[in-house]
Write an enzyme that holds these catalytic residues in place. Structure first.
Site, mmCIF file in Angstrom:
data_model
loop_
_atom_site.group_PDB
_atom_site.id
_atom_site.type_symbol
_atom_site.label_atom_id
_atom_site.label_comp_id
_atom_site.label_asym_id
_atom_site.label_seq_id
_atom_site.Cartn_x
_atom_site.Cartn_y
_atom_site.Cartn_z
ATOM 1 N N GLU A 118 15.949 -15.261 -30.257
ATOM 2 C CA GLU A 118 15.837 -16.519 -29.525
ATOM 3 C C GLU A 118 16.962 -16.721 -28.520
ATOM 4 O OE1 GLU A 118 15.523 -16.123 -32.789
ATOM 5 O OE2 GLU A 118 13.402 -16.541 -33.120
ATOM 6 N N HIS B 223 10.100 -24.923 -40.816
ATOM 7 C CA HIS B 223 8.966 -25.024 -39.896
ATOM 8 C C HIS B 223 8.661 -26.477 -39.505
ATOM 9 C CE1 HIS B 223 8.472 -20.910 -41.296
ATOM 10 N NE2 HIS B 223 7.632 -20.696 -40.322
HETATM 11 C C1 LIG Z 1 14.854 -16.772 -36.393
HETATM 12 C C2 LIG Z 1 13.377 -16.710 -36.561
HETATM 13 N N1 LIG Z 1 12.594 -16.644 -35.485
HETATM 14 C C3 LIG Z 1 11.252 -16.645 -35.610
HETATM 15 C C4 LIG Z 1 10.662 -16.692 -36.830
HETATM 16 C C5 LIG Z 1 9.123 -16.746 -36.975
HETATM 17 N N2 LIG Z 1 8.634 -15.495 -37.564
HETATM 18 C C6 LIG Z 1 8.387 -15.401 -38.878
HETATM 19 S S1 LIG Z 1 7.968 -13.855 -39.332
HETATM 20 C C7 LIG Z 1 8.080 -13.285 -37.756
HETATM 21 C C8 LIG Z 1 7.857 -11.837 -37.479
HETATM 22 C C9 LIG Z 1 8.844 -10.981 -38.220
HETATM 23 O O1 LIG Z 1 8.572 -9.633 -38.030
HETATM 24 P P1 LIG Z 1 9.295 -8.495 -38.847
HETATM 25 O O2 LIG Z 1 10.764 -8.723 -38.832
HETATM 26 O O3 LIG Z 1 8.818 -7.198 -38.336
HETATM 27 O O4 LIG Z 1 8.860 -8.705 -40.355
HETATM 28 P P2 LIG Z 1 7.383 -8.635 -40.972
HETATM 29 O O5 LIG Z 1 6.819 -10.015 -40.901
HETATM 30 O O6 LIG Z 1 6.615 -7.645 -40.182
HETATM 31 O O7 LIG Z 1 7.598 -8.215 -42.377
HETATM 32 C C10 LIG Z 1 8.422 -14.323 -36.893
HETATM 33 C C11 LIG Z 1 8.581 -14.203 -35.435
HETATM 34 C C12 LIG Z 1 11.523 -16.741 -37.935
HETATM 35 N N3 LIG Z 1 11.042 -16.780 -39.183
HETATM 36 N N4 LIG Z 1 12.862 -16.745 -37.778
#
Ligand SMILES: Cc1ncc(C[n+]2csc(CCOP(=O)(O)OP(=O)(O)O)c2C)c(N)n1
Ligand SMILES: Cc1ncc(C[n+]2csc(CCOP(=O)(O)OP(=O)(O)O)c2C)c(N)n1
Ligand SMILES: [Mg+2]
Ligand SMILES: [Mg+2]
Lengths: 346, 328, 346, 328
Positions: free
Chosen positions: B61, B130
């Site tokens: 971000e 959230h």
């Molecule tokens: C700081 C932050 N930004 C955005 C989010 C929203 N978000 C939740 S899961 C996700 C994707 C995460 O991807 P990854 O790290 O590859 O883990 P996966 O879900 O594939 O296990 C996002 C953008 C968050 N939880 N925290």
């Protein structure tokens, strides 16, 4: 990467630039050194509040400005005053911030030079944005983004490198590894084989260069600029250099480093080796040296004159720039400050 | 009659219309590209305007906001999405130290026309992180403009205005209002930034609300009417700049006010409203300005959410406490 | 690194674990798979609000728990429910968060398992702190810190890796590269040759392992744990795996990936290849398989039963835990909520 | 008589005494080791307690706070330094999403006994980013305890209390007060967290201040006395929890109040104080509570600083405006 040894002998790892180019570089080195010394003197005289000196890092300062075209952008830090001046910004304007007049003394748009960044590594992301915007418009602008060894530990450094690599943004990340972040030595900042090695993790080239070797830094940065300009994306360049002065005048460097260490680096001075080489090559003689010194003295005198004038700062400026159109709140706050000042005056 | 659309659709339309009107408008963030955003607010933008105009970024971000700063410095009008309120916090340094201050730092030479869109506040039974209401952090930071629409028409109009604005705007989109449909006249005049609107006139007391708190305020006023009290509702729309004029005119005419906001009350926008209304309307007030806000606790788990959110009953209780009668 | 091919044939790059060890691993894989499927079913029935499934990633889930001792710590994300259960936490407690009861359903101290982290990469720093604290006290605790491919782009990932390396903290960073961050594909996350390559920039070992190969993941993680335990510092392990389900039930994966891609990864299923191998090696027969299935069904039934009970949540809990001693402000807010609820009831 | 020491020395003494008393207390941050911090507040700690107890970290504030969270989870009592106010912003996500919420998230099973020390506020002619007043961000975030000492003795005592506290504390150290010497009795009782103190009793009006605003408030009261008004001063010391009792008792007895704080006023702690005092003391108030705060602008360049900071004259002007006479 090194082209000119500490003793002023070419290493032969690549051809040196033409003597007149190197002479011009030398002239800039002398000017940068003089600026550092002049600013330090102004601090001692109380004309500047503070000055983060780049003495010892002048080859980096000069090179990163020299490899840019007018249409390119430079993103400097608080330590890069000499680079900003090398880029063509009026030194008196640059030093305005450090005398407490205003946050950014110069117009960033005029020479495409961003404000000197204080919050570490934050500016690297702005650099990526500027580069990406240019690229989306089909322009071939390149952005030179500066930071220190300490700043590489910040999250923003990581995000900037990664964004630049993923978007193939035309950015050169130029880390002046001067071995300290205020008092904290490199060993506490990173245990990687080099800071340039961080490039691997982003999928971009990383180059380690002797930062006190003007032709080498210039060459490496020029190559990185060319790569960025041709659309091949960012490069991470680490310059191996040293901060000869304390962090700023407010700092006491004897608390965390030895005299010997400083002296050792003094022997690797970026000016001396170019001078030795140019003298040896017969391109620089006493007359030339005098001429170059005189020019740098002129600049220093101009700086002194410029800073001798105490420009009054209008209290209205507190409110003038926060928004294009002041909010009703600011308008009324400005009015009450004006009323207060009128009371004071009467 | 104008067509009905959801707030998500209205924001989508605003983005589209702005992108069509000005090539400098670019949209980026996490999942805003092919997916169209987790709330589908950017649906179809990549398809219709191309990858250069609406694109996904790496997941960072500070990176997103920092890149937006640079793009705004270089001729673009970025509109970035923070996926949820609390996920804007990693960008906090970029927002406070750069987005908010660059124009001032450069004496107006470098202004940053960018918009940070944030799906905002609670009421959707979301898991932790959230549902936060983060407007106080932004409203307290000089240099930011902070908007929070409460109607779909305002969501469209204010976003168009925000994108055209010369300075950075934090645009708070009440998540719980994303999907209800209302009439939206996209050809209507763009509302001015900085002006509140009286959603309901009232003679007895004034409710001051913004974003997600406007609907419960209106519902409470409705209910109060049934109970015989004529309660008005002011919808701020713009938190910064603040429309003292509209708010104070209402409060002076009623002599009683309740501020309604979801965020924890301590050192909040609601505190500011109570303080400034009191400063300006003291001698018109029959009772202290009351605040109905979230409690000073982290946003709760979904099953406790209803106890946390300022609802109709709590608003009516506050109205009841406005010292309508002499103390016994 | 791969020990067992997609076809269940040993690759021979290192010896496989003893059959009974592998059989035990298979049992855990089946349980993890069943948990994923059960939770998904509960979402469909409205008993859980949301579930980020690790279907397809079970080898990673099982291995990262298996290599830890009781005194070690696990730092999981929202996707690592199966790993938490594999660590010994009651699945009903873990799922409490996802049914909206409370933010963290289990007592993190009981099994030394941190709350499931939602803000991406933030927990990696906590893991470093836990490890460094242990090290300062002379304990040989190891910390397993999990994150996804997307999370590696966050600044906190960078800071955590660097802190761990500089302090030689006993941390294993385990990145489950499941190719997507919600809808964003790996190519938009990084253009590095691998995520493991990021280790270079921190001066720590980086290992890429087939994440659907239980013996390989287990071996690589066990080595990293041993390294951490002996004081040699952190390791970055990247598991090449795939998220078979959508990001959560709220996600529509057809918007950003093809059916073919998913099917392709289905052929690399982590359960199948262990089953094939064990069957081939004569260690697993139909009776064994039935027994294992029955055990996992028991667990699933227990989960269903546990979640069938709607535990009432006390509104006082809003205020109870924010501070050890509630502030006067919270005490009075609690009183006013109580009064409100009494009014409602009467 | 207790010895005189500067606030920097008092804080150093508090750290030393806490480290000597409890092995779990560890100090870390940027330049806090051999250098002793840019303000020399941690001077000598590494030398005297060893590298394991006081150490420099890589340059990354989220890293520092995040690591502190983990260490606090695992039996330590970390005391970290953010080098200047604005340089705590990179740690904002760690502070709001973890430091503040971990105890609540885990239903009290994991409390985080850590202290975030922040050299705080302005008045030192510092360059940009070195003079911000950030208390509103923390005070608005439930789960944090926010302290701001105004005397050297409180700096010592409150820091000892903060380090012993079971929950995380944001400890704001007014930079401009770092070097003036005052008597500090380190053997005195540790002041309770959450209690304000009446620094000066007054019958006519009450000034409410904290941290760096206490000295100008006291000076203004002094000056008012010369002009014939008996003005009292309450020093909050603790912003969260807030001592309503002490503050309201004073305001009720005087009927007039001015809040003094350096931070921009909008949605600030000063707003909160004005709002809550008004809620609680409405019928005792002769005039609305006034706020004397920084303007709603980014912290200015040194040469403009004196126009920004709430000084004695501005405080006295606000006191004058408290409607002492019937309107003409
Ligand atoms: C700081 C932050 N930004 C955005 C989010 C929203 N978000 C939740 S899961 C996700 C994707 C995460 O991807 P990854 O790290 O590859 O883990 P996966 O879900 O594939 O296990 C996002 C953008 C968050 N939880 N925290
Ligand atoms: C985010 C942030 N944290 C802390 C500081 C305070 N600070 C200013 S300079 C500095 C050291 C920077 O070291 P380095 O990056 O190596 O650059 P150098 O000063 O050596 O050129 C620190 C800690 C800051 N400016 N920004
Ligand atoms: Mg450095
Ligand atoms: Mg992923």
């Amino acid at each position: 990467m090194r082209l000119l040894g500490h003793d002023g002998e070419p290493t032969g790892s690549a051809p040196l630039p033409a003597p007149d180019v190197l002479l011009d570089g030398y002239r800039r080195l002398v000017a940068a050194r003089r600026l550092n010394e002049q600013a330090q003197a102004l601090v001692r005289q109380g004309r500047l509040a503070v000055y983060p000196s780049s003495r010892g890092q002048e080859a980096c300062q000069v090179a990163c400005a020299a490899v840019l075209e007018e249409r390119d952008w430079l993103f400097p830090t608080y330590r890069d005053t000499a680079a900003i001046v090398a880029r063509g910004v009026d030194p008196v304007e640059v030093l305005t911030m450090l005398r407490g007049d205003w946050h950014c003394g110069y117009d960033p748009r005029e020479r495409r030079t961003a404000p000197q960044a204080t919050p570490l590594a934050t500016q690297l992301l702005h650099a990526v944005g500027v580069g990406h915007a240019a690229r989306l418009r089909g322009e071939d602008t390149v952005v030179m983004a500066l930071c220190g060894d300490g700043a590489t530990s910040e999250g923003d450094f990581h995000e900037a490198c990664n964004f630049a690599a993923v978007f193939a943004a035309p950015v050169v990340f130029f880390v002046q590894n001067n071995k300290y972040a205020i008092s904290v030595p490199l060993a506490r900042q990173s245990v990687a084989p080099s800071l340039a090695a961080k490039a691997d993790g982003y999928g971009m080239p990383g180059v380690l260069v002797d930062g006190n070797d003007l032709p080498a830094v210039t060459r490496v940065l020029a190559e990185a600029v060319a790569r960025a300009r041709s659309g091949d994306g960012p490069t991470l360049v680490e310059a191996d250099t040293y901060r000869m002065d304390a962090h700023t005048n407010a700092d006491d460097a004897t608390r965390y480093r030895t005299e010997d260490e400083v002296t050792g680096w003094g022997e690797r001075d970026p000016l001396t080796r170019v001078r030795t080489y140019l003298t040896g090559a017969g391109v620089l003689d006493e007359t030339g040296e005098r001429e170059i010194t005189a020019a740098s003295e002129d600049m220093a005198a101009q700086v002194r004159r410029g800073l001798a004038v105490e420009a009054p700062v209008d209290p209205d400026e507190l409110f003038a720039h926060v928004y294009a159109t002041p909010t009703p709140q600011l308008t009324s706050q400005r009015a009450s400050l004006r009323a207060e000042l009128e009371d004071e005056d009467s | 009659m104008a067509p009905k659309m959801s707030m998500a659709a209205a924001i989508n339309a605003a983005l589209r219309d702005a992108m069509a009107a000005d090539d400098a408008v670019v949209v980026f963030g996490e999942d805003v590209g092919p997916l169209g955003g987790v709330f589908r607010v950017t649906d179809g933008l990549t398809r219709d305007f191309g990858e250069g105009r609406c694109f996904d970024t790496p997941l960072a971000e500070a990176g997103i906001v920092g890149m937006a700063v640079g793009m705004a410095m270089n001729g673009m009008r970025p509109v970035v999405e923070m996926q949820f309120d609390a996920f804007a916090f990693p960008a906090f340094e970029q927002i406070t130290s750069h987005v908010a201050k660059t124009a001032n730092r450069t004496r107006g030479r470098v202004r940053l026309p960018l918009v940070i869109r944030i799906p905002y506040a609670g009421g959707i039974g979301g898991v932790e992180h959230h549902c936060d209401s983060s407007e106080a952090y932004y409203a307290h930071t000089p240099g930011l403009t902070v908007l929070a629409p409460a109607t779909n028409a305002d969501a469209y109009g204010l976003l168009r205005a925000a994108i055209e604005y010369p300075d950075p705007v934090v645009f708070l989109e009440p998540k719980k209002l994303y999907f209800a449909k209302e009439e939206v006249d996209v050809a209507a005049e763009v509302p001015p930034i900085g002006r509140a609107v009286v959603r309901r006139a009232g003679r007895d007391a004034t409710l001051i609300a913004y974003g997600p708190s406007v609907p419960p305020a209106l519902a409470a006023a409705e209910q109060a009417a049934v109970e015989g009290r004529d309660v008005g509702v002011v919808d701020l729309r713009s938190i910064v700049p603040f429309d003292d004029e509209t708010v104070c005119a209402e409060v002076r005419s009623t002599g009683r006010a309740v501020v309604v906001a979801e965020a924890p009350g301590f050192a909040s926008v609601a505190s500011e409203i109570a303080a400034r209304v009191t400063e300006r309307c003291f001698h018109h007030l029959e009772a202290p300005v009351h605040r109905v806000t979230g409690f000073d606790v982290p946003y709760p788990a979904p099953k406790l959410e209803r106890h946390f959110l300022p609802g109709v009953d709590r608003i009516l209780d506050a109205v009841d406490e406005l010292q309508w009668q002499d103390a016994a």
